[in-house]
Design a protein around this motif. Structure first.
Motif, PDB file in Angstrom:
ATOM      1  N   ARG A  64       0.958  -1.057   0.000  1.00 57.28           N
ATOM      2  CA  ARG A  64       0.063  -0.141  -0.075  1.00 57.28           C
ATOM      3  C   ARG A  64       0.976   1.039   0.046  1.00 57.28           C
ATOM      4  N   PHE A  65       0.946   1.928  -0.977  1.00 57.62           N
ATOM      5  CA  PHE A  65       2.003   2.860  -1.315  1.00 57.62           C
ATOM      6  C   PHE A  65       1.886   4.129  -0.154  1.00 57.62           C
ATOM      7  N   TYR A  66       0.753   4.560   0.292  1.00 56.88           N
ATOM      8  CA  TYR A  66       0.450   5.373   1.207  1.00 56.88           C
ATOM      9  C   TYR A  66       1.364   5.041   2.533  1.00 56.88           C
ATOM     10  N   ASP A  67       1.070   4.058   2.647  1.00 57.17           N
ATOM     11  CA  ASP A  67       1.848   3.193   4.091  1.00 57.17           C
ATOM     12  C   ASP A  67       3.206   3.354   4.085  1.00 57.17           C
ATOM     13  N   VAL A  68       3.908   3.339   2.826  1.00 55.02           N
ATOM     14  CA  VAL A  68       5.337   3.374   2.595  1.00 55.02           C
ATOM     15  C   VAL A  68       5.811   4.808   2.336  1.00 55.02           C
ATOM     16  N   ALA A  69       4.944   5.417   1.493  1.00 53.69           N
ATOM     17  CA  ALA A  69       5.922   6.472   0.980  1.00 53.69           C
ATOM     18  C   ALA A  69       6.514   7.494   1.707  1.00 53.69           C
ATOM     19  N   PHE A  70       6.497   7.673   2.941  1.00 53.10           N
ATOM     20  CA  PHE A  70       7.230   8.472   3.854  1.00 53.10           C
ATOM     21  C   PHE A  70       8.710   8.190   3.815  1.00 53.10           C
ATOM     22  N   GLU A  71       8.818   6.891   3.394  1.00 57.84           N
ATOM     23  CA  GLU A  71      10.304   6.482   3.720  1.00 57.84           C
ATOM     24  C   GLU A  71      11.205   7.359   3.092  1.00 57.84           C
ATOM     25  N   HIS A  72      11.285   7.956   1.975  1.00 54.26           N
ATOM     26  CA  HIS A  72      12.371   8.696   1.577  1.00 54.26           C
ATOM     27  C   HIS A  72      12.624   9.951   2.023  1.00 54.26           C
ATOM     28  N   GLY A  73      11.664  10.497   2.690  1.00 50.61           N
ATOM     29  CA  GLY A  73      11.835  11.761   3.573  1.00 50.61           C
ATOM     30  C   GLY A  73      11.741  12.976   2.616  1.00 50.61           C
ATOM     31  N   PRO A  74      12.109  13.989   2.868  1.00 50.40           N
ATOM     32  CA  PRO A  74      12.994  14.610   3.917  1.00 50.40           C
ATOM     33  C   PRO A  74      12.293  14.398   5.094  1.00 50.40           C
ATOM     34  N   PHE A  75      13.183  14.583   6.332  1.00 47.48           N
ATOM     35  CA  PHE A  75      12.744  14.348   7.643  1.00 47.48           C
ATOM     36  C   PHE A  75      13.180  15.907   8.505  1.00 47.48           C
ATOM     37  N   SER A  76      12.145  15.906   9.335  1.00 45.77           N
ATOM     38  CA  SER A  76      12.265  17.105  10.295  1.00 45.77           C
ATOM     39  C   SER A  76      13.375  17.187  11.261  1.00 45.77           C
ATOM     40  N   ASP A  77      13.843  15.711  11.424  1.00 45.79           N
ATOM     41  CA  ASP A  77      14.901  15.653  12.686  1.00 45.79           C
ATOM     42  C   ASP A  77      15.867  14.609  11.782  1.00 45.79           C
ATOM     43  N   PRO A  78      16.741  14.647  10.827  1.00 42.77           N
ATOM     44  CA  PRO A  78      17.396  13.916  10.186  1.00 42.77           C
ATOM     45  C   PRO A  78      18.186  12.870  11.186  1.00 42.77           C
TER      46      PRO A  78
END
Length: 275
Positions: A64-78
């Motif tokens: 389910r792409f929505y559930d894994v799309a966060f993986e590549h970031g960017p992130f607020s706290d690297p």
């Protein structure tokens, strides 16, 4: 006994019961609308990704792409994201990683359940005046209360586990733009399909707020409304209802005690009865 309890309730008490369930119904429907709108967005993203995988070669067609799309970031706290990534690789298997956050399931489960809670609130409102509606709503309320408790636990697990914490600091767009997904010229990175109007960090806040509201709704419904609807019957009425024979015997004994026996005057009989 239940009917006698309802008949003994004052008009103000009935209005209080109906108003309490009306407030809970409105809150449940509002939370359901919020979660189901996020579910609809996640479903659109998943459908768009599935359509891409049908037309092109796709490595992760079973996610389910929505559930894994966060993986590549960017992130607020690297730095924190790096620690969480390392922990995920040590703790989770590849199959677990494919399931991702499972927030799509959280939106669907909690949203649908809250719709049912809101609909049951209508029955409970009518139950202020109807015994059948109160009995039906009360039975459904027990089942929905159990499912609501399960929903609270499931939401907490999916939001506060390691993958959920990583998604909660991800600034990856999470709003479906209405455009189809497509790979870049190298065939590695997805482009299009997502709008920066929402991010996964914002979605995590939505889940957190709805989770807290769901807990408060569950507690207030069980405690406050449970107390308001506590059966209230006068002791004499309840005694006569449950012990009609004893009540009749008491009345007979009282009459007998007030009758003077031969050789006993009336005043002495009254004295013996009350003293």
């Amino acid at each position: 006994m239940p009917r006698e309890a309802m008949n003994s309730e004052s008009r103000g008490r009935k209005l209080c019961i109906a108003l309490g369930h009306f407030i809970h119904m409105i809150i449940a429907i509002m939370l359901a609308a919020l979660l189901l709108s996020w579910m609809h967005n996640a479903k659109d993203i998943n459908n768009a990704f599935d359509e891409l995988c049908e037309n092109t070669k796709c490595r992760y067609h079973d996610v389910r792409f929505y559930d894994v799309a966060f993986e590549h970031g960017p992130f607020s706290d690297p730095h924190h994201a790096k620690e969480l990534r390392h922990k995920i690789r040590e703790t989770y298997s590849k199959e677990d990683m494919k399931t991702g956050t499972r927030w799509t399931m959280v939106y669907a489960f909690s949203g649908t359940l809250l719709v049912l809670v809101g609909l049951n609130g209508i029955a409970m409102m009518l139950g202020a005046w109807s015994l059948k509606a109160r009995a039906l709503g009360g039975c459904c309320c027990c089942l929905l209360g159990l499912l609501n408790f399960v929903s609270i636990i499931v939401t907490a697990v999916c939001r506060f586990n390691t993958i959920g914490n990583l998604a909660a600091i991800s600034l990856t767009p999470s709003k479906y733009s209405g455009e189809p997904f497509e790979f870049d010229k190298h065939g590695r990175r997805l482009e299009g399909g997502l709008s920066e109007e929402h991010t996964f960090k914002g979605d995590a806040k939505v889940i957190l707020v709805s989770w807290i509201a769901q807990i408060l709704l569950c507690c207030s419904h069980c405690c406050v409304m449970g107390y308001i609807q506590k059966p209230h019957v006068k002791r004499s009425d309840a005694y006569d209802t449950l012990n009609p024979k004893l009540s009749h015997d008491d009345e007979g004994s009282e009459e007998k005690s007030l009758v003077a026996t031969p050789g006993e005057n009336k005043d002495s009989a009254l004295t013996a009865r009350y003293y």
